[in-house]
Each structure stands twice: as C-alpha cells, then as structure tokens.
Design a protein around this motif. Structure first.
Motif, PDB file in Angstrom:
ATOM      1  N   UNK A   1     -36.987 -19.135  17.087  1.00 39.00           N
ATOM      2  CA  UNK A   1     -36.876 -18.124  18.149  1.00 39.00           C
ATOM      3  C   UNK A   1     -35.472 -18.183  18.765  1.00 39.00           C
ATOM      4  N   UNK A   2     -34.984 -19.403  19.013  1.00 39.56           N
ATOM      5  CA  UNK A   2     -33.627 -19.558  19.554  1.00 39.56           C
ATOM      6  C   UNK A   2     -32.596 -19.005  18.575  1.00 39.56           C
ATOM      7  N   UNK A   3     -32.752 -19.353  17.300  1.00 34.70           N
ATOM      8  CA  UNK A   3     -31.828 -18.866  16.265  1.00 34.70           C
ATOM      9  C   UNK A   3     -31.823 -17.339  16.217  1.00 34.70           C
ATOM     10  N   UNK A   4     -32.998 -16.743  16.254  1.00 31.70           N
ATOM     11  CA  UNK A   4     -33.088 -15.282  16.219  1.00 31.70           C
ATOM     12  C   UNK A   4     -32.427 -14.645  17.443  1.00 31.70           C
ATOM     13  N   UNK A   5     -32.574 -15.296  18.587  1.00 30.83           N
ATOM     14  CA  UNK A   5     -31.955 -14.772  19.818  1.00 30.83           C
ATOM     15  C   UNK A   5     -30.442 -14.803  19.714  1.00 30.83           C
ATOM     16  N   UNK A   6     -29.887 -15.894  19.213  1.00 30.54           N
ATOM     17  CA  UNK A   6     -28.436 -15.992  19.060  1.00 30.54           C
ATOM     18  C   UNK A   6     -27.926 -14.982  18.031  1.00 30.54           C
ATOM     19  N   UNK A   7     -28.695 -14.762  16.962  1.00 31.29           N
ATOM     20  CA  UNK A   7     -28.316 -13.740  15.983  1.00 31.29           C
ATOM     21  C   UNK A   7     -28.299 -12.356  16.623  1.00 31.29           C
ATOM     22  N   UNK A   8     -29.286 -12.100  17.465  1.00 32.17           N
ATOM     23  CA  UNK A   8     -29.355 -10.816  18.161  1.00 32.17           C
ATOM     24  C   UNK A   8     -28.156 -10.634  19.094  1.00 32.17           C
ATOM     25  N   UNK A   9     -27.809 -11.693  19.797  1.00 30.07           N
ATOM     26  CA  UNK A   9     -26.658 -11.633  20.705  1.00 30.07           C
ATOM     27  C   UNK A   9     -25.378 -11.301  19.932  1.00 30.07           C
ATOM     28  N   UNK A  10     -25.179 -11.961  18.812  1.00 31.21           N
ATOM     29  CA  UNK A  10     -23.983 -11.690  18.004  1.00 31.21           C
ATOM     30  C   UNK A  10     -24.005 -10.269  17.443  1.00 31.21           C
ATOM     31  N   UNK A  11     -25.175  -9.829  16.999  1.00 30.66           N
ATOM     32  CA  UNK A  11     -25.285  -8.486  16.424  1.00 30.66           C
ATOM     33  C   UNK A  11     -24.960  -7.400  17.446  1.00 30.66           C
TER      34      UNK A  11
ATOM     35  N   UNK B   1     -30.876 -29.098  25.125  1.00 29.79           N
ATOM     36  CA  UNK B   1     -30.330 -29.817  23.977  1.00 29.79           C
ATOM     37  C   UNK B   1     -30.588 -29.068  22.679  1.00 29.79           C
ATOM     38  N   UNK B   2     -31.788 -28.505  22.530  1.00 29.19           N
ATOM     39  CA  UNK B   2     -32.112 -27.740  21.328  1.00 29.19           C
ATOM     40  C   UNK B   2     -31.190 -26.531  21.196  1.00 29.19           C
ATOM     41  N   UNK B   3     -30.980 -25.831  22.284  1.00 27.90           N
ATOM     42  CA  UNK B   3     -30.088 -24.671  22.261  1.00 27.90           C
ATOM     43  C   UNK B   3     -28.663 -25.093  21.924  1.00 27.90           C
ATOM     44  N   UNK B   4     -28.231 -26.210  22.469  1.00 29.40           N
ATOM     45  CA  UNK B   4     -26.879 -26.716  22.208  1.00 29.40           C
ATOM     46  C   UNK B   4     -26.686 -26.983  20.710  1.00 29.40           C
ATOM     47  N   UNK B   5     -27.672 -27.594  20.082  1.00 30.31           N
ATOM     48  CA  UNK B   5     -27.573 -27.924  18.654  1.00 30.31           C
ATOM     49  C   UNK B   5     -27.551 -26.657  17.805  1.00 30.31           C
ATOM     50  N   UNK B   6     -28.447 -25.720  18.106  1.00 27.57           N
ATOM     51  CA  UNK B   6     -28.533 -24.493  17.313  1.00 27.57           C
ATOM     52  C   UNK B   6     -27.295 -23.619  17.522  1.00 27.57           C
ATOM     53  N   UNK B   7     -26.722 -23.646  18.721  1.00 25.19           N
ATOM     54  CA  UNK B   7     -25.520 -22.841  19.004  1.00 25.19           C
ATOM     55  C   UNK B   7     -24.324 -23.296  18.173  1.00 25.19           C
ATOM     56  N   UNK B   8     -24.349 -24.538  17.690  1.00 21.24           N
ATOM     57  CA  UNK B   8     -23.257 -25.028  16.839  1.00 21.24           C
ATOM     58  C   UNK B   8     -23.181 -24.261  15.524  1.00 21.24           C
ATOM     59  N   UNK B   9     -24.278 -23.612  15.141  1.00 25.91           N
ATOM     60  CA  UNK B   9     -24.288 -22.799  13.922  1.00 25.91           C
ATOM     61  C   UNK B   9     -23.707 -21.406  14.146  1.00 25.91           C
ATOM     62  N   UNK B  10     -23.223 -21.160  15.372  1.00 25.30           N
ATOM     63  CA  UNK B  10     -22.680 -19.842  15.720  1.00 25.30           C
ATOM     64  C   UNK B  10     -21.274 -20.011  16.307  1.00 25.30           C
ATOM     65  N   UNK B  11     -20.312 -20.438  15.472  1.00 30.25           N
ATOM     66  CA  UNK B  11     -18.962 -20.731  15.973  1.00 30.25           C
ATOM     67  C   UNK B  11     -18.219 -19.512  16.513  1.00 30.25           C
ATOM     68  N   UNK B  12     -18.636 -18.321  16.106  1.00 27.18           N
ATOM     69  CA  UNK B  12     -17.958 -17.114  16.596  1.00 27.18           C
ATOM     70  C   UNK B  12     -18.410 -16.709  17.996  1.00 27.18           C
ATOM     71  N   UNK B  13     -19.455 -17.381  18.486  1.00 31.29           N
ATOM     72  CA  UNK B  13     -19.971 -17.103  19.821  1.00 31.29           C
ATOM     73  C   UNK B  13     -19.626 -18.290  20.722  1.00 31.29           C
ATOM     74  N   UNK B  14     -18.767 -18.055  21.694  1.00 30.36           N
ATOM     75  CA  UNK B  14     -18.394 -19.146  22.609  1.00 30.36           C
ATOM     76  C   UNK B  14     -19.529 -19.347  23.614  1.00 30.36           C
ATOM     77  N   UNK B  15     -20.188 -20.506  23.545  1.00 33.31           N
ATOM     78  CA  UNK B  15     -21.429 -20.723  24.290  1.00 33.31           C
ATOM     79  C   UNK B  15     -21.278 -21.863  25.284  1.00 33.31           C
ATOM     80  N   UNK B  16     -21.846 -21.658  26.477  1.00 32.14           N
ATOM     81  CA  UNK B  16     -21.890 -22.705  27.504  1.00 32.14           C
ATOM     82  C   UNK B  16     -23.331 -22.857  27.946  1.00 32.14           C
TER      83      UNK B  16
END
Length: 280
Positions: free
Chosen positions: A67-77, A97-112
C-alpha cells in the motif's frame, strides 16, 4: 519548481473531508482479527470496532508495505517532486520506519519523514499546519525546518473508562493496571518526548479525571492562545458536555470535537475522553 505531496497515516485521526480538502495522501493502519483484517477508517469505523470488542480484541499493525509502495508510485505519477510525511510516533508503531525504507526505492522523489512522536489529533494538527504551509507556497525546506517547533507546541492528554485494553495490548503493565482499577484510579495519559505513553497525573474516579482535563486546559490557556480539540472515543455525550463548558474560555482560537479512529480505539476501548492542545 517544487510540487510537494503531504502524506499521513490513520493515526492522525483527521476526517476524510479534511484529508480531501488538502489532498493529503493517506496510509491506513491495519486492524487484524483472527479471520479477517481491515484498513483503519477505510474499511472499519470506530463504532464497528467497539461493537466487536466483546467478542474479540483485534491487533493493530502498520500500513501494508505494498500500500505504501503504491502510494509513492501514485505521488510520482502525479508529478510531485517532494514528499513530506507526518507519521504516528515511532514509539508506538513502525509506520515511519517502514515508509523510510520503502521511500529509498524512489530516489527521484525527495522525501522527508517526520516522526511526530505523538498520535491522534496532536499528530493531525501538525499535519494541518504542514498542509496550510504547502497551500500558501512554502518551500519543502521551510516546512521541514518548522515541524519540530510545531511539535514542541503540541500536547495531548486523555483518560479512559478502563485500563483493560491498554493492559491487553501491552501498553501498560498488568500489575499497575490492575491495582489502578481496584482503587478506581483514572490516570491522565500523555506522550513523552520519546513518543511513549506516560501517566501525566491521576484522579480518583471519572468525574475527577474530567476535572483534571479542565485544569490542564486552563494551565495551557493561562500562558498562550491555543487551538483545542476535544478527543472522544465512545464518549460523545461527555465530549459535547465538556465542549459546552469550555468553548468560550479566553485564549481559545479554535475548538472542535474529534473522534479517535479504530486503531487507537483498540487500545483505549470505549470511553476515551481527551484533549489535543496546540499553542499558537
């Protein structure tokens, strides 16, 4: 040009109307029963949760990784370049922590990922300020710089009808909880700087506990203007009565009643009454 997405989880207790107004991306915690599990707030309501407690006390868990991965994909899209997450306390959930780890797979999205070190409307009120800053054109850098200062000005307090659910959920020691029940002690629970529950004060009986909440509110209002949310979980009548008593107090710049979601309701049980207070 920055396009900033705001992410929060269902620990924030913001209602759907507010989430939609600010286009917040929402990560639901999970309510897990023996035979089924539900997305917090999306697939189960607080009322449904309370009705089920006599038959089974479910467990809670962080949002599903996919679900987190899909949300980040949606944000990038949708063309976002930056994302800020206001997450439930890491002392109570592994969501940040889970979000932090999954966000590492989205280097084009600067995440805090901001660990709010709190939950319910104290967390939600921080997300609201971040949303307002995004809407007003503040930069990613400006927002992440101010978030810790907002957290310092935000507090939460609540009391419960029974400590049974906190005991069963491992949020309070069984011995201390049992002794408290025997003596009709009603603790006022808050969250410390590490994002963990602690006993702020104690009262004998429900009436004194509600009186203690009023004292805490008066203390805050004596030193600053404040936004105030009255928190309730299965205690709407008491919340309405408390609202009528305090709504016209000086130095309140906003006041409303907020219903806690199922994820917190699992550990609190019906009868939670509390306050979220944010100093202006």
């Amino acid at each position: 040009m920055q396009k900033i997405a705001l992410i929060t989880d269902s620990g924030c207790d913001l209602d759907t109307e507010v989430l939609n107004k600010y286009n917040m991306f929402f990560l639901p915690l999970r309510i897990i029963y023996k035979d089924n599990d539900y997305l917090d707030r999306l697939e189960i309501t607080p009322e449904e949760l309370y009705l089920s407690l006599e038959k089974e006390i479910p467990k809670t868990s962080l949002p599903d990784g996919q679900y987190i991965e899909n949300t980040l994909n949606q944000i990038e899209a949708q063309g976002y370049t930056h994302a800020i997450s206001i997450s439930i306390s890491s002392g109570l959930s592994g969501t940040a922590n889970s979000l932090r780890i999954i966000a590492e797979n989205h280097p084009n999205l600067k995440t805090y990922i901001f660990d709010s070190k709190t939950l319910s409307m104290p967390q939600g009120s921080i997300a609201l300020i971040a949303a307002e800053m995004i809407e007003s054109g503040s930069t990613f850098e400006d927002i992440i710089e101010v978030l810790p200062k907002i957290r310092e000005k935000t507090d939460g307090y609540f009391t419960l009808n029974t400590l049974d659910y906190l005991k069963k959920g491992g949020r309070i020691g069984k011995v201390s909880g049992t002794i408290g029940e025997m003596l009709n002690i009603k603790p006022i629970i808050s969250i410390n700087d590490d994002g963990i529950y602690f006993t702020h004060s104690k009262a004998r009986g429900r009436k004194q506990a509600i009186g203690k909440l009023r004292e805490i509110l008066d203390e805050h209002l004596s030193v600053a203007k404040c936004k105030v949310w009255i928190l309730q979980g299965g205690a709407l009548d008491e919340a309405k009565a408390f609202f009528e008593v305090v709504k016209d107090l000086p130095n309140i710049t906003h006041i409303s009643i907020s219903t806690i979601g199922p994820a917190l309701g699992v550990h609190a049980g019906p009868g939670l009454l509390g306050l979220a207070i944010q100093r202006d």
